[in-house]
Write an enzyme that holds these catalytic residues in place. Structure first.
Site, mmCIF file in Angstrom:
data_model
loop_
_atom_site.group_PDB
_atom_site.id
_atom_site.type_symbol
_atom_site.label_atom_id
_atom_site.label_comp_id
_atom_site.label_asym_id
_atom_site.label_seq_id
_atom_site.Cartn_x
_atom_site.Cartn_y
_atom_site.Cartn_z
ATOM 1 C CE LYS A 22 -88.736 -13.677 -46.927
ATOM 2 N NZ LYS A 22 -87.733 -12.729 -46.351
ATOM 3 C CG ASN A 23 -85.592 -13.398 -43.297
ATOM 4 O OD1 ASN A 23 -85.983 -13.472 -44.571
ATOM 5 N ND2 ASN A 23 -86.267 -12.337 -42.716
ATOM 6 C CB CYS A 117 -89.569 -5.654 -49.275
ATOM 7 S SG CYS A 117 -90.743 -6.964 -48.951
ATOM 8 N NE ARG A 122 -83.760 -4.529 -48.069
ATOM 9 C CZ ARG A 122 -84.429 -5.626 -48.068
ATOM 10 N NH1 ARG A 122 -85.482 -5.756 -48.900
ATOM 11 N NH2 ARG A 122 -84.325 -6.450 -47.361
ATOM 12 N N PRO A 123 -78.323 -0.727 -49.428
ATOM 13 C CG PRO A 123 -77.091 0.685 -47.718
ATOM 14 C CD PRO A 123 -78.476 0.164 -47.996
ATOM 15 C CB ILE A 124 -74.718 -5.071 -50.562
ATOM 16 C CG1 ILE A 124 -74.474 -4.599 -51.995
ATOM 17 C CG2 ILE A 124 -76.243 -5.447 -50.551
ATOM 18 C CD1 ILE A 124 -74.405 -5.832 -52.939
ATOM 19 C CG ASP A 307 -88.676 -8.562 -40.979
ATOM 20 O OD1 ASP A 307 -88.427 -7.499 -41.695
ATOM 21 O OD2 ASP A 307 -87.790 -9.392 -41.289
ATOM 22 N NE ARG A 399 -90.329 -11.707 -51.513
ATOM 23 C CZ ARG A 399 -90.034 -10.737 -50.787
ATOM 24 N NH1 ARG A 399 -90.480 -9.641 -51.006
ATOM 25 N NH2 ARG A 399 -88.914 -10.918 -50.000
HETATM 26 N N1 EPU Z 1 -77.079 -1.816 -44.294
HETATM 27 C C1 EPU Z 1 -76.094 -1.046 -44.751
HETATM 28 N N2 EPU Z 1 -75.102 -1.697 -45.520
HETATM 29 C C2 EPU Z 1 -75.177 -2.823 -45.820
HETATM 30 C C3 EPU Z 1 -76.127 -3.780 -45.076
HETATM 31 C C4 EPU Z 1 -77.242 -3.046 -44.625
HETATM 32 O O1 EPU Z 1 -76.255 0.173 -44.520
HETATM 33 O O2 EPU Z 1 -74.166 -3.534 -46.497
HETATM 34 C C5 EPU Z 1 -78.069 -1.042 -43.416
HETATM 35 C C6 EPU Z 1 -79.601 -1.245 -44.148
HETATM 36 O O3 EPU Z 1 -79.543 -0.217 -45.028
HETATM 37 C C7 EPU Z 1 -80.538 -1.187 -42.885
HETATM 38 C C8 EPU Z 1 -79.862 -1.931 -41.560
HETATM 39 O O4 EPU Z 1 -78.360 -2.017 -42.323
HETATM 40 O O5 EPU Z 1 -80.823 0.061 -42.788
HETATM 41 C C9 EPU Z 1 -80.123 -3.423 -41.701
HETATM 42 O O6 EPU Z 1 -80.029 -4.221 -42.776
HETATM 43 P P1 EPU Z 1 -79.844 -5.736 -42.956
HETATM 44 O O7 EPU Z 1 -78.723 -5.965 -43.741
HETATM 45 O O8 EPU Z 1 -79.971 -6.215 -41.491
HETATM 46 O O9 EPU Z 1 -81.076 -6.148 -43.787
HETATM 47 P P2 EPU Z 1 -81.125 -7.326 -44.950
HETATM 48 O O10 EPU Z 1 -79.988 -8.235 -44.508
HETATM 49 O O11 EPU Z 1 -81.187 -6.719 -46.126
HETATM 50 C C10 EPU Z 1 -82.753 -8.885 -43.454
HETATM 51 C C11 EPU Z 1 -84.052 -9.554 -43.810
HETATM 52 C C12 EPU Z 1 -85.010 -8.411 -43.631
HETATM 53 C C13 EPU Z 1 -85.065 -7.803 -42.541
HETATM 54 C C14 EPU Z 1 -83.619 -7.429 -42.322
HETATM 55 C C15 EPU Z 1 -83.509 -6.893 -40.696
HETATM 56 C C16 EPU Z 1 -83.602 -11.318 -45.422
HETATM 57 C C17 EPU Z 1 -83.372 -11.942 -46.665
HETATM 58 N N3 EPU Z 1 -83.919 -10.121 -45.025
HETATM 59 O O12 EPU Z 1 -82.444 -7.840 -44.687
HETATM 60 O O13 EPU Z 1 -86.527 -9.310 -43.673
HETATM 61 O O14 EPU Z 1 -86.060 -6.773 -42.429
HETATM 62 O O15 EPU Z 1 -82.753 -8.229 -42.139
HETATM 63 O O16 EPU Z 1 -83.815 -7.595 -39.720
HETATM 64 O O17 EPU Z 1 -82.967 -11.961 -44.476
HETATM 65 C C18 EPU Z 1 -88.772 -9.670 -44.394
HETATM 66 O O18 EPU Z 1 -88.444 -10.637 -44.095
HETATM 67 O O19 EPU Z 1 -89.565 -8.900 -44.552
HETATM 68 C C19 EPU Z 1 -87.450 -8.707 -44.529
HETATM 69 C C20 EPU Z 1 -87.262 -7.397 -45.143
#
Ligand code: EPU
Length: 431
Positions: A22-23, A117, A122-124, A307, A399
């Site tokens: 998926k990811n 989820c 979940r900041p970006i 996950d 999903r």
């Molecule tokens: N974070 C920040 N700033 C950012 C981005 C992330 O502070 O700009 C922090 C988050 O708050 C978190 C950590 O960094 O504490 C890791 O977040 P990450 O960015 O790695 O997560 P993500 O890209 O939003 C993806 C997967 C998630 C999975 C995480 C960690 C996708 C679409 N989602 O999320 O998958 O938990 O990586 O491996 O790829 C799932 O499949 O159930 C799922 C939630």
């Protein structure tokens, strides 16, 4: 209302074939936007997150043709639009990859803030920091991320992420492929899907080195052209079936996997008394005796994946002794604990730590899948429990898991989908 109904207690036996990741799929499909020509993508999982991301791409003007059940041809050559559908994009986390892809191709992106989820904040900001370093102006207006490269094209940059982020690593990698010059990402995430995205982009003509390590170097190229690529098997889907066998007992061969990606999960299950044998691209998982306690901490790859946290929690609920589970990635990934307690689990949560005292037997109950992996954890608990478990809000599970009900039924689980009439729904909500 549609729900899964499980009568627990059947050990699992047989073989299960794992679908595409998926990811990886939800990043590779938007990255096809960068390609001038037809991308043939194989091993695409049939899950609702993929349907949504394909819908967004089609709305932007992509031509998508289904070749067979798991193979698609995507042609984004004629896309001219940079504004993604609000209703579709806000339902899914991975829509943020459209920012990197549209910025990389057109120097302009207008994409709704992502959904996904509820796991706490979940900041970006790290995605934004990367785009900014590459010459983009990024702001949020009316619920949209509005990103523009004033020069019309991004330029290479040296980016050091403050946190290890899967999404930011992939997004900056996507944006950098067509940028002018060299981009270096330091403190990059190393998950298998990051390597898969780099392999996909390289197979279309990109120049990316170091994916899978914490320094990734991307040298911008003028264009990508079409080709064929097959998505890797889903590490988390495979781990979920491994945990299901550990909880319910039995012997199952999990096929079409990359065993190396599962080492972090196998190690914990072996500590708990599960037998695991690797043969080629499959693993046989066997559990006959009792489970013993262990401690688990989730971490970025190659650590134990967040996950898989609710699924391993379901197994720990049945392990003799007291186990400590520590969530090392998300602020709030224990919303399932209340639902597990309905099934007789002894689980206490304090912040990022859960203390689980194993019980001899869980008992079936009506529960709600509060998010994707929590729902998978509830299925695992239900397979092992005595009596009937009914799981609602299953759209979360769909999903990310292709055909989970037929796959489990094929292993001997007593599980089916049930749809109740709206009148019954009204009664349930009214009482
Ligand atoms: N974070 C920040 N700033 C950012 C981005 C992330 O502070 O700009 C922090 C988050 O708050 C978190 C950590 O960094 O504490 C890791 O977040 P990450 O960015 O790695 O997560 P993500 O890209 O939003 C993806 C997967 C998630 C999975 C995480 C960690 C996708 C679409 N989602 O999320 O998958 O938990 O990586 O491996 O790829 C799932 O499949 O159930 C799922 C939630």
């Amino acid at each position: 209302m549609t729900k899964y109904v499980i009568r627990g207690g059947n050990p699992l036996h047989g073989e299960v074939v794992i679908s595409g990741a998926k990811n990886a799929a939800v990043a590779i499909i938007p990255a096809a936007l960068l390609v001038d020509g037809v991308c043939r993508i194989e091993n695409v999982p049939q899950i609702s997150d993929v349907t949504l991301i394909l819908g967004i791409l089609e709305d932007l003007g992509a031509q998508i043709r289904t070749v067979n059940r798991t193979t698609l041809d995507i042609d984004c050559s004629n896309i001219r639009k940079c504004r993604a559908s609000y209703d579709m994009a806000r339902q899914i986390r991975a829509s943020y990859y459209l920012v990197g892809a549209l910025l990389g191709r057109f120097g302009n992106a207008y994409v709704p803030m992502p959904g996904g989820c509820d796991l706490g904040a979940r900041p970006i900001d790290q995605h934004e920091k990367g785009f900014y370093a590459m010459g983009a102006r990024v702001q949020v207006i009316n619920g949209y991320i509005d990103a523009k490269a004033p020069a019309g094209r991004l330029h290479g940059a040296h980016i050091y992420f403050d946190v290890v982020s899967v999404g930011a690593t992939m997004n900056v990698m996507i944006a950098a492929v067509l940028a002018d010059g060299l981009t270096v990402i330091e403190n990059a995430a190393k998950e298998p899907h990051i390597v898969d995205l780099a392999n996909f982009l390289n197979s279309m003509g990109a120049d990316i080195m170091g994916a899978g390590t914490d320094v990734i170097k991307i040298r911008g190229v003028p264009r990508l052209c079409g080709g064929t690529y097959s998505i890797i098997p889903d590490q988390i889907e495979a781990g979920t079936y491994m945990a299901a066998v550990a909880a319910a007992g039995g012997e199952v061969t999990i096929q079409n996997i990359i065993p190396k990606h599962l080492d972090c999960i196998s190690a914990k299950l072996i500590e708990m008394g599960v037998e695991i044998t690797e043969v080629g691209d499959s693993l046989t998982v066997r559990r006959n005796g009792p489970l013993t306690k262990t401690n688990v901490k989730t971490l970025p790859y190659p650590g134990f994946p967040t996950d898989m946290q609710p699924q391993i929690a379901a197994v720990l609920c049945l392990a003799q002794g007291t186990s400590i589970l520590t969530e090392g990635v998300w602020d709030n990934r224990y919303r399932f604990a209340d639902e597990f307690r309905r099934m007789g689990a002894n689980i206490q949560v304090d912040g990022k730590i859960a203390v689980i005292e194993g019980v001899r037997q869980l008992t079936g109950a009506p529960v709600s899948a509060c998010d994707l992996r929590a729902g998978a954890g509830m299925i695992i608990a239900g397979l092992a429990a005595e009596g009937i478990t009914e799981i609602d809000q299953i759209y979360h599970i769909e999903r990310g898991y292709e055909d989970i009900v037929p796959k489990l039924a094929g292993l001997g689980a007593d599980i089916h989908v049930e749809t109740t009439s709206t009148e019954e729904d009204w009664h349930i909500h009214a009482v």
